[in-house]
Every structure is written in structure tokens, then in C-alpha cells.
Design a protein around this motif. Structure first.
Motif, mmCIF file in Angstrom:
data_model
loop_
_atom_site.group_PDB
_atom_site.id
_atom_site.type_symbol
_atom_site.label_atom_id
_atom_site.label_comp_id
_atom_site.label_asym_id
_atom_site.label_seq_id
_atom_site.Cartn_x
_atom_site.Cartn_y
_atom_site.Cartn_z
ATOM 1 N N HIS A 38 0.917 -1.190 0.010
ATOM 2 C CA HIS A 38 -0.239 -0.003 -0.018
ATOM 3 C C HIS A 38 0.924 1.337 -0.025
ATOM 4 N N LYS A 39 1.897 1.104 0.902
ATOM 5 C CA LYS A 39 2.757 2.366 1.002
ATOM 6 C C LYS A 39 3.406 2.657 -0.250
ATOM 7 N N MET A 40 4.196 1.651 -0.998
ATOM 8 C CA MET A 40 5.021 1.776 -2.166
ATOM 9 C C MET A 40 3.975 2.275 -3.218
ATOM 10 N N LEU A 41 2.815 1.642 -3.388
ATOM 11 C CA LEU A 41 1.921 2.050 -4.276
ATOM 12 C C LEU A 41 1.694 3.730 -4.118
ATOM 13 N N THR A 42 1.408 4.121 -3.064
ATOM 14 C CA THR A 42 1.049 5.580 -2.643
ATOM 15 C C THR A 42 2.133 6.522 -3.025
ATOM 16 N N GLN A 43 3.395 5.837 -2.648
ATOM 17 C CA GLN A 43 4.762 6.562 -2.852
ATOM 18 C C GLN A 43 4.806 6.850 -4.533
ATOM 19 N N THR A 44 4.659 5.534 -5.269
ATOM 20 C CA THR A 44 5.078 5.582 -6.797
ATOM 21 C C THR A 44 4.024 6.477 -7.588
ATOM 22 N N LEU A 45 2.621 6.297 -7.078
ATOM 23 C CA LEU A 45 1.741 7.158 -7.785
ATOM 24 C C LEU A 45 1.948 8.514 -7.653
ATOM 25 N N ARG A 46 2.558 8.981 -6.385
ATOM 26 C CA ARG A 46 2.704 10.508 -6.230
ATOM 27 C C ARG A 46 3.629 11.009 -7.030
ATOM 28 N N ARG A 47 4.846 9.994 -7.021
ATOM 29 C CA ARG A 47 5.910 10.434 -7.883
ATOM 30 C C ARG A 47 5.576 10.472 -9.527
ATOM 31 N N LEU A 48 4.964 9.734 -9.888
ATOM 32 C CA LEU A 48 4.336 9.487 -11.113
ATOM 33 C C LEU A 48 3.310 10.879 -11.458
ATOM 34 N N GLU A 49 2.656 11.250 -10.688
ATOM 35 C CA GLU A 49 1.782 12.297 -10.637
ATOM 36 C C GLU A 49 2.388 13.542 -10.672
ATOM 37 N N ARG A 50 3.667 13.679 -9.863
ATOM 38 C CA ARG A 50 4.305 14.855 -9.844
ATOM 39 C C ARG A 50 5.190 15.005 -11.138
ATOM 40 N N ASP A 51 5.555 14.056 -11.706
ATOM 41 C CA ASP A 51 6.251 14.122 -13.060
ATOM 42 C C ASP A 51 5.202 14.048 -14.007
ATOM 43 N N GLY A 52 3.925 14.139 -13.970
ATOM 44 C CA GLY A 52 2.883 14.477 -14.971
ATOM 45 C C GLY A 52 2.512 13.345 -15.744
ATOM 46 N N LEU A 53 3.190 12.202 -15.148
ATOM 47 C CA LEU A 53 2.631 10.945 -16.044
ATOM 48 C C LEU A 53 1.571 10.060 -15.712
ATOM 49 N N VAL A 54 0.855 10.681 -14.630
ATOM 50 C CA VAL A 54 -0.320 9.996 -14.028
ATOM 51 C C VAL A 54 -1.181 11.145 -13.729
ATOM 52 N N ARG A 55 -2.528 10.967 -14.189
ATOM 53 C CA ARG A 55 -3.404 12.062 -13.585
ATOM 54 C C ARG A 55 -4.561 11.413 -12.478
ATOM 55 N N ARG A 56 -4.487 11.960 -11.221
ATOM 56 C CA ARG A 56 -5.197 11.585 -10.158
ATOM 57 C C ARG A 56 -6.568 12.160 -10.408
ATOM 58 N N THR A 57 -7.584 11.766 -10.094
ATOM 59 C CA THR A 57 -8.922 12.624 -9.925
ATOM 60 C C THR A 57 -9.553 12.101 -8.844
ATOM 61 N N VAL A 58 -10.051 13.209 -8.030
ATOM 62 C CA VAL A 58 -10.599 12.996 -6.707
ATOM 63 C C VAL A 58 -12.164 13.368 -7.101
ATOM 64 N N TYR A 59 -13.201 12.550 -6.524
ATOM 65 C CA TYR A 59 -14.420 12.827 -6.586
ATOM 66 C C TYR A 59 -15.100 13.018 -5.244
#
Length: 133
Positions: free
Chosen positions: A60-81
Motif C-alpha cells: 500500500h505504502k509503495m503504491l502510494t509513493q510511486t503514484l505520487r511520484r508519477l503524478e508529480r512528474d506528469g505521467l499519471v493524472r489523479r482525479t478525486v471525486y
């Protein structure tokens, strides 16, 4: 995390330089979790728990960290509803989708050379065990 500011100096794009922005970005995406997440997302939009299930072995922790890094670098878009319960989706950006083409090539290379690599490892391990005795 302190990041070098984007500049126009040629060394910023040099992945061989330890202090370059390119090396920092390269290091962020050139790890197994980032590559696997990019591969799993593909053309889909997935929720956190779906990613956790699809990327076998990730915590869970590694997925969170990796998604944050990918979002920060503009590779992943995170959408909160704004729903109850809260819903968060993840999707590749255009840059992430372009990187996925490279990731797919690496996956294909792995499948293509799997037997050769496995045989080479067997030979290496056999030599190493003989020299260790």
C-alpha cells in the motif's frame, strides 16, 4: 524532496550527469513499480484498490509513493471525486501513455529473451558455485 529547477542548460538533459534533472526523472520512472503501474494502467482508468490488486507484490505504502511520484512528474493524472465514500481514479497522461510504448517494448523484450536469460543465469550460477568451493 528538493528538485533542481528547470533550466535551459544542456546538462539538465544529460542522464549521465548525477546532478541533472533528466537523471532525476529517469530514476523516478526506471524502477520496477513505476514501470509495472504504467503497464497496468494502459488505456484504463483504475482506482487505487484495483491497482493494488493488479500490481502483484506491491505494498500500500509503495503504491502510494510511486503514484505520487508519477503524478508529480506528469505521467499519471489523479482525479478525486467529491463522493461518499471518496473515490480516486488514476489514468495515464499523454506523457505517461507515450512512456507506456517504451514499457511495452521492454515487456516484449523480456518475453522474447526469457529462455536465454534463464539459461545464462543457470550457467553463471553453476560457474559461481564451482568457484566458491
Amino acid at each position: 524532496m528538493v528538485t533542481k529547477q528547470v533550466g535551459h542548460a544542456p546538462e539538465d538533459g544529460d542522464v549521465t550527469r548525477a546532478d541533472s534533472l533528466a537523471r532525476e526523472i529517469f530514476s523516478g520512472v526506471a524502477n520496477k513499480w513505476a514501470l509495472l503501474i504504467i503497464n497496468v494502467l494502459g488505456e484504463e482508468t483504475l482506482r487505487f484498490t484495483e491497482l493494488l490488486t493488479e500490481v502483484g507484490g506491491i505494498s500500500h505504502k509503495m503504491l502510494t509513493q510511486t503514484l505520487r511520484r508519477l503524478e508529480r512528474d506528469g505521467l499519471v493524472r489523479r482525479t478525486v471525486y467529491a463522493e461518499v465514500p471518496p473515490r480516486v481514479d488514476y489514468r495515464l497522461t499523454e506523457a505517461g501513455a507515450a512512456l507506456r510504448d517504451t514499457v511495452n517494448g521492454m515487456c516484449e523484450w523480456t518475453r522474447r529473451y526469457l529462455s536465454e536469460i534463464e539459461a545464462a543465469r543457470g550457467r553463471f550460477d553453476a560457474r559461481s558455485s564451482r568457484t566458491a568451493q
